[in-house]
Design an enzyme around this catalytic site. Structure first.
Site, PDB file in Angstrom:
ATOM      1  N   TYR A   1     -11.879   0.065  -2.525  1.00  0.00           N
ATOM      2  CA  TYR A   1     -10.571   0.714  -2.298  1.00  0.00           C
ATOM      3  C   TYR A   1     -10.040   0.373  -0.898  1.00  0.00           C
ATOM      4  O   TYR A   1      -8.867   0.029  -0.738  1.00  0.00           O
ATOM      5  CB  TYR A   1     -10.776   2.218  -2.468  1.00  0.00           C
ATOM      6  CG  TYR A   1      -9.538   3.078  -2.397  1.00  0.00           C
ATOM      7  CD1 TYR A   1      -8.662   3.162  -3.474  1.00  0.00           C
ATOM      8  CD2 TYR A   1      -9.255   3.832  -1.261  1.00  0.00           C
ATOM      9  CE1 TYR A   1      -7.540   3.980  -3.421  1.00  0.00           C
ATOM     10  CE2 TYR A   1      -8.135   4.646  -1.196  1.00  0.00           C
ATOM     11  CZ  TYR A   1      -7.282   4.722  -2.273  1.00  0.00           C
ATOM     12  OH  TYR A   1      -6.171   5.534  -2.227  1.00  0.00           O
TER      13      TYR A   1
ATOM     14  N   ALA B   1      -8.880  -3.231  -0.798  1.00  0.00           N
ATOM     15  CA  ALA B   1      -7.624  -3.414  -1.533  1.00  0.00           C
ATOM     16  C   ALA B   1      -6.447  -2.867  -0.733  1.00  0.00           C
ATOM     17  O   ALA B   1      -5.396  -3.514  -0.619  1.00  0.00           O
ATOM     18  CB  ALA B   1      -7.710  -2.721  -2.901  1.00  0.00           C
ATOM     19  N   LYS B   2      -6.608  -1.678  -0.152  1.00  0.00           N
ATOM     20  CA  LYS B   2      -5.491  -1.065   0.581  1.00  0.00           C
ATOM     21  C   LYS B   2      -5.212  -1.828   1.876  1.00  0.00           C
ATOM     22  O   LYS B   2      -4.051  -1.982   2.266  1.00  0.00           O
ATOM     23  CB  LYS B   2      -5.790   0.409   0.873  1.00  0.00           C
ATOM     24  CG  LYS B   2      -5.835   1.288  -0.387  1.00  0.00           C
ATOM     25  CD  LYS B   2      -4.513   1.319  -1.123  1.00  0.00           C
ATOM     26  CE  LYS B   2      -4.493   2.364  -2.234  1.00  0.00           C
ATOM     27  NZ  LYS B   2      -3.220   2.382  -2.967  1.00  0.00           N
TER      28      LYS B   2
HETATM   29  P1  NAP Z   1      -3.442   9.933  -9.624  1.00  0.00           P
HETATM   30  O1  NAP Z   1      -3.031  11.360  -9.562  1.00  0.00           O
HETATM   31  O2  NAP Z   1      -4.797   9.581 -10.125  1.00  0.00           O
HETATM   32  O3  NAP Z   1      -2.317   9.142 -10.466  1.00  0.00           O
HETATM   33  C1  NAP Z   1      -2.466   7.758 -10.630  1.00  0.00           C
HETATM   34  C2  NAP Z   1      -1.228   7.198 -11.290  1.00  0.00           C
HETATM   35  O4  NAP Z   1      -1.379   5.774 -11.346  1.00  0.00           O
HETATM   36  C3  NAP Z   1      -1.051   7.664 -12.719  1.00  0.00           C
HETATM   37  O5  NAP Z   1       0.327   7.796 -12.982  1.00  0.00           O
HETATM   38  C4  NAP Z   1      -1.647   6.521 -13.550  1.00  0.00           C
HETATM   39  O6  NAP Z   1      -1.052   6.369 -14.839  1.00  0.00           O
HETATM   40  C5  NAP Z   1      -1.238   5.350 -12.696  1.00  0.00           C
HETATM   41  N1  NAP Z   1      -2.060   4.163 -12.938  1.00  0.00           N
HETATM   42  C6  NAP Z   1      -3.394   4.020 -12.758  1.00  0.00           C
HETATM   43  N2  NAP Z   1      -3.749   2.762 -13.088  1.00  0.00           N
HETATM   44  C7  NAP Z   1      -2.632   2.121 -13.489  1.00  0.00           C
HETATM   45  C8  NAP Z   1      -2.348   0.825 -13.957  1.00  0.00           C
HETATM   46  N3  NAP Z   1      -3.315  -0.096 -14.082  1.00  0.00           N
HETATM   47  N4  NAP Z   1      -1.077   0.489 -14.275  1.00  0.00           N
HETATM   48  C9  NAP Z   1      -0.081   1.411 -14.161  1.00  0.00           C
HETATM   49  N5  NAP Z   1      -0.283   2.671 -13.734  1.00  0.00           N
HETATM   50  C10 NAP Z   1      -1.544   3.016 -13.410  1.00  0.00           C
HETATM   51  O7  NAP Z   1      -3.346   9.245  -8.173  1.00  0.00           O
HETATM   52  P2  NAP Z   1      -2.579   9.699  -6.853  1.00  0.00           P
HETATM   53  O8  NAP Z   1      -3.504  10.479  -6.014  1.00  0.00           O
HETATM   54  O9  NAP Z   1      -1.231  10.237  -7.191  1.00  0.00           O
HETATM   55  O10 NAP Z   1      -2.431   8.269  -6.137  1.00  0.00           O
HETATM   56  C11 NAP Z   1      -1.198   7.551  -6.115  1.00  0.00           C
HETATM   57  C12 NAP Z   1      -1.306   6.461  -5.052  1.00  0.00           C
HETATM   58  O11 NAP Z   1      -1.533   7.084  -3.773  1.00  0.00           O
HETATM   59  C13 NAP Z   1      -2.461   5.498  -5.273  1.00  0.00           C
HETATM   60  O12 NAP Z   1      -2.082   4.196  -4.895  1.00  0.00           O
HETATM   61  C14 NAP Z   1      -3.526   6.017  -4.334  1.00  0.00           C
HETATM   62  O13 NAP Z   1      -4.416   5.015  -3.937  1.00  0.00           O
HETATM   63  C15 NAP Z   1      -2.669   6.498  -3.166  1.00  0.00           C
HETATM   64  N6  NAP Z   1      -3.322   7.494  -2.320  1.00  0.00           N
HETATM   65  C16 NAP Z   1      -3.795   8.663  -2.824  1.00  0.00           C
HETATM   66  C17 NAP Z   1      -4.420   9.573  -1.976  1.00  0.00           C
HETATM   67  C18 NAP Z   1      -4.976  10.881  -2.462  1.00  0.00           C
HETATM   68  O14 NAP Z   1      -5.741  11.532  -1.694  1.00  0.00           O
HETATM   69  N7  NAP Z   1      -4.646  11.345  -3.639  1.00  0.00           N
HETATM   70  C19 NAP Z   1      -4.572   9.258  -0.614  1.00  0.00           C
HETATM   71  C20 NAP Z   1      -4.086   8.057  -0.141  1.00  0.00           C
HETATM   72  C21 NAP Z   1      -3.455   7.173  -1.007  1.00  0.00           C
HETATM   73  P3  NAP Z   1      -1.704   7.080 -16.164  1.00  0.00           P
HETATM   74  O15 NAP Z   1      -1.412   8.555 -15.996  1.00  0.00           O
HETATM   75  O16 NAP Z   1      -0.980   6.495 -17.297  1.00  0.00           O
HETATM   76  O17 NAP Z   1      -3.167   6.787 -16.113  1.00  0.00           O
END
Ligand code: NAP
Length: 260
Positions: free
Chosen positions: A168, A171-172
């Site tokens: 991760y 990638a980021k």
């Molecule tokens: P999440 O709640 O797990 O939601 C992930 C979303 O990405 C869902 O809508 C999922 O769609 C979609 N997704 C996953 N794989 C995919 C693919 N191959 N093609 C298209 N859509 C896909 O995640 P989140 O926490 O909101 O994270 C969103 C972004 O913020 C990510 O890039 C993550 O790395 C980043 N981020 C998150 C955090 C954190 O603490 N949560 C911190 C820093 C950065 P489905 O519902 O259809 O599976």
């Protein structure tokens, strides 16, 4: 009233009127919040998802209830052809795209020692190559747009690394390098590319982290709370707007001061 509050209050609700905006991974979590925020500001929103069709449709309904315009578009960001097909669908529905928010992401955590090649590949394919694939699909639109914007959701982990997240973090960090390059290559067109780099945010992704580790993390956050998806969406809204036009090639943290 603080200047910041005044600024937010004075923003018209329709400052993205007429803009076509794609948000990848918008069925849940941060992406959902971004789609709803931009949708209520007048944007036409393409709500991308991979498998959660019902949740993506809910997001579309929420935007429509606020008099916005939105469609749900299925497509795996890791699949180059699927992103091209998604672009055709968006073009048929809304025309050329002004703003692309690359948000879709996953985690598959293991210490480096135990991490399998499959776990490495899956995370890099979605979190980094996925940004390449979706950006390729909409790059010509962004170049031609009056105020083209690419907004990539990266992570504090991409700047700092983290135990159990080699795939991760790599990638980021790659997304950071890609974004800085896009910013330079797009600059002659006036379009911008930036990263929003969230700290720990309360979504499905974060609830996978065991409670005792969550507590340790919270102690490291100067503002003593985890981010909410709305905290991230607020900065994305600003970056999507015309007012952000002189900011490009930046990695902007939204982390409660954790990176200090
Ligand atoms: P999440 O709640 O797990 O939601 C992930 C979303 O990405 C869902 O809508 C999922 O769609 C979609 N997704 C996953 N794989 C995919 C693919 N191959 N093609 C298209 N859509 C896909 O995640 P989140 O926490 O909101 O994270 C969103 C972004 O913020 C990510 O890039 C993550 O790395 C980043 N981020 C998150 C955090 C954190 O603490 N949560 C911190 C820093 C950065 P489905 O519902 O259809 O599976």
């Amino acid at each position: 009233m603080s200047l910041a509050t005044q600024y937010v209050d004075e923003q018209p609700q329709t400052d993205l009127e007429g803009k076509t905006i794609v948000v990848t991974g918008a069925s849940r979590g941060i992406g959902r919040s971004i789609a709803e925020e931009l949708g209520t500001r007048g944007g036409n929103i393409a709500v991308n998802y991979r498998s959660s069709e019902g949740k993506a449709t809910d997001v579309v309904s929420r935007i429509e209830q606020e008099d916005g315009d939105a469609i749900a578009v299925q497509g795996d960001v890791a699949d180059f052809e699927a992103m091209q097909t998604m672009a055709d669908h968006v073009h048929d529905e809304f025309g050329a795209v002004d703003v692309l928010v690359n948000n879709a992401g996953i985690t598959m955590d293991h210490s480096f020692e135990r991490m399998t090649p499959e776990e490495w590949e899956s995370v890099v394919n979605i979190n980094l190559t996925g940004v390449f694939n979706a950006t390729k699909a909409f790059y010509d639109d962004i170049k031609e747009a009056d105020e083209g914007r690419i907004i990539n959701i990266s992570s504090l982990i991409g700047e700092q690394g983290n135990v159990g997240q080699a795939n991760y973090a790599a990638a980021k960090a790659g997304v950071h390098g890609l974004t800085m390059t896009l910013a330079k290559e797009l600059a002659p067109t006036g379009a911008t590319a930036n990263c929003v780099s969230p700290g720990f945010t309360e979504t499905d992704m974060f609830t996978d982290v065991p409670e005792h580790i969550q507590e340790n993390i919270r102690e490291d956050i100067p503002l003593s709370r985890f981010a909410q998806p709305e905290d991230i969406a607020a900065l994305v809204r600003f970056l999507a707007s015309e007012e952000s036009g002189y900011i490009t090639g930046q990695v902007l943290p939204v982390s409660g001061g954790q990176n200090l």
